[in-house]
Design an enzyme around this catalytic site. Structure first.
Site, PDB file in Angstrom:
ATOM      1  CB  VAL A 289     -84.545 -85.580  40.405  1.00  8.96           C
ATOM      2  CG1 VAL A 289     -83.389 -84.600  40.253  1.00  8.96           C
ATOM      3  CG2 VAL A 289     -85.548 -85.375  39.271  1.00  8.96           C
ATOM      4  CB  THR A 328     -87.135 -86.034  45.620  1.00  8.37           C
ATOM      5  OG1 THR A 328     -87.750 -86.760  46.709  1.00  8.37           O
ATOM      6  CG2 THR A 328     -87.881 -84.736  45.381  1.00  8.37           C
ATOM      7  CG  ASP A 329     -82.415 -90.818  45.417  1.00  8.33           C
ATOM      8  OD1 ASP A 329     -83.064 -91.705  46.003  1.00  8.33           O
ATOM      9  OD2 ASP A 329     -81.285 -91.007  44.967  1.00  8.33           O
ATOM     10  N   GLY A 330     -84.524 -90.243  47.824  1.00  6.87           N
ATOM     11  CA  GLY A 330     -84.893 -90.196  49.235  1.00  6.87           C
ATOM     12  C   GLY A 330     -84.401 -88.931  49.926  1.00  6.87           C
ATOM     13  CG  LEU A 331     -86.769 -85.632  50.005  1.00  5.69           C
ATOM     14  CD1 LEU A 331     -87.998 -84.759  50.208  1.00  5.69           C
ATOM     15  CD2 LEU A 331     -85.722 -84.891  49.178  1.00  5.69           C
TER      16      LEU A 331
END
Length: 436
Positions: A289, A328-331
């Site tokens: 996402v 998740t995409d990279g936080l």
């Protein structure tokens, strides 16, 4: 790798069952098993509720898989369950200081997996085995390898960018490419590839997607992207489609800011969401996402889609019916940073994500999740749900890895990553896309 005796028996038995059904493409059962996994907690399921692309499993095998994952879950502490939801991003360095730091963090946060940055293949290979030996719970090793391992690992086979491949190659050739990518991943001990990019690149001012996308129309993205994903999964590596709900129609980079995708719901359904809907209907296993502002999906324009319950749970899980793993995409990216509200790690899990990729400070994120659990903000049921899904994938992806084979030396690893068949096909693709 180090496994408990029970886990070793499970992995061996799963490997034998899957091989016996002609399914060395182990992931052809993932979505189905997860559908059963979710339903077994509260009742029976039916075949109509399962992804249709998958090769059917017998009820006995599916029930056994659920029992294994549930049994395994019951042996974990709450600290270990929380740690399973975190995937740190680490440098693949094999110097003593790096090794000591990583081993200490394995003990502290019990991570579910690891994503390595750019580096040298043999260092990553040795580090992977060292960390797997240290972790009580087998790790999911992930790779950002959209156009092959060369995207991150020096000296490995480099394939053309996706746009060139889609312009010149057939879906059948994309499928073969996916299988070849999976073979190289397995040599490196990698279980998950963050590919394919299913963004429709319909904005020429897009600064970050570009040739990473397969094209400017949903049809080409679907035909070639799903072929690549099937090749990866039939090769035993989990594909992860990105960047949901679609990062193509923006002129900003989510690494640097929070981009806006301003299309209407009808436009999103017709363009951005179409490849992801096709991926889900094909029974494929992972979705990442993005950090986007999409007013048609999330009225709070300051809330990234990765932290939106309406997008992750309401749209992806419930409306589109996705049963696989959600990352998740990279936080670390600026698009998800914010000054107010719940900690990012807590908000991401509450939104519906299973795995937190690359928190800025993995130890701090682990402590935030643990504090949220103790405060009652994050329920035991939510943690159990996410962790159970992760464990089910681990059982499938680690099946068949328990045989005691000697580790490659540096020369052997290079040879395994550059077999004549792999090199020949890469040269064939390069020649094909170079023709005018």
């Amino acid at each position: 790798m180090k496994y408990t005796k029970r886990l070793e028996r499970w992995f061996v038995s799963l490997g034998e069952v899957l091989r016996g059904r002609g399914l060395m493409r182990r992931l052809a059962v993932v979505g189905m098993s997860l559908g059963l996994l979710v339903s077994c907690a509260g009742g029976s399921t039916t075949a109509q509720q399962l992804p249709t692309h998958l090769v059917p499993m017998s009820e006995r095998v599916s029930d056994s898989l659920v029992r294994m994952a549930s049994d395994w879950l019951s042996t974990l502490t709450i600290e270990e369950k929380i740690g399973q939801l975190i995937i740190p991003i680490w440098e693949p360095r094999y110097d003593s200081a790096s090794r000591d730091r990583y081993l200490r963090l394995i003990d502290q946060i019990h991570p579910g997996g690891i994503l390595f940055r750019k580096g040298e293949p043999y260092d990553q290979y040795r580090l992977t085995h060292l960390l797997q030996e240290r972790s009580r719970i087998p790790l999911l090793i992930t790779a950002d390898a959209e156009w092959g391992l060369a995207m991150r690992l020096q000296g490995t086979i480099r394939y053309p960018r996706m746009k060139l491949l889609a312009d010149h190659c057939t879906p059948e050739e994309m499928y073969t490419l996916g299988q070849h990518m999976a073979e190289q991943c397995r040599v490196m001990g990698i279980h998950v590839s963050f590919a394919p990019v299913l963004d429709v690149n319909n904005n020429p001012k897009n600064p970050v997607i570009g040739t990473r996308s397969l094209g400017a129309t949903p049809d080409i993205v679907i035909s070639h992207g799903l072929a690549l994903a099937r090749g990866l999964e039939d090769g035993g590596v989990l594909s992860v489609a990105k960047h949901f709900p679609g990062h193509g129609n923006t002129d900003k980079d989510s690494h640097k800011t929070l981009p806006t995708v301003s299309g209407s719901l009808e436009e999103l359904e017709r363009v951005e969401l179409a490849p992801f809907r096709a991926y889900i209907e094909a029974g494929l296993g992972g979705i990442m996402v993005a950090h986007l502002s999409v007013p048609a999906l999330e009225p709070d324009v300051t809330c990234p889609t990765s932290l939106s319950h309406a997008v992750v749970t309401g749209l992806l899980r419930e409306q589109l019916g996705f049963k696989g793993l959600i990352f998740t995409d990279g936080l670390e990216m600026r698009g998800v940073q914010r000054a107010e509200g719940l900690p990012i790690s807590v908000a991401a899990i509450l939104a519906g994500n299973d795995l937190l990729l690359g928190p800025l400070d993995p130890l701090a994120s682990y402590k935030e999740l643990l504090s949220a659990y103790r405060a009652g903000t994050l329920s035991a049921e939510t943690i159990q749900d996410r962790c159970l899904r992760v464990l089910c994938y681990k059982l499938l992806l680690h099946a068949g890895e328990t045989s005691e084979r000697p580790l490659y030396n540096k020369e052997e690893l290079y040879e395994a990553l550059h077999t004549p068949e792999l090199v020949s096909f890469a040269e064939y693709l390069q020649n094909k896309v170079s023709k005018k």
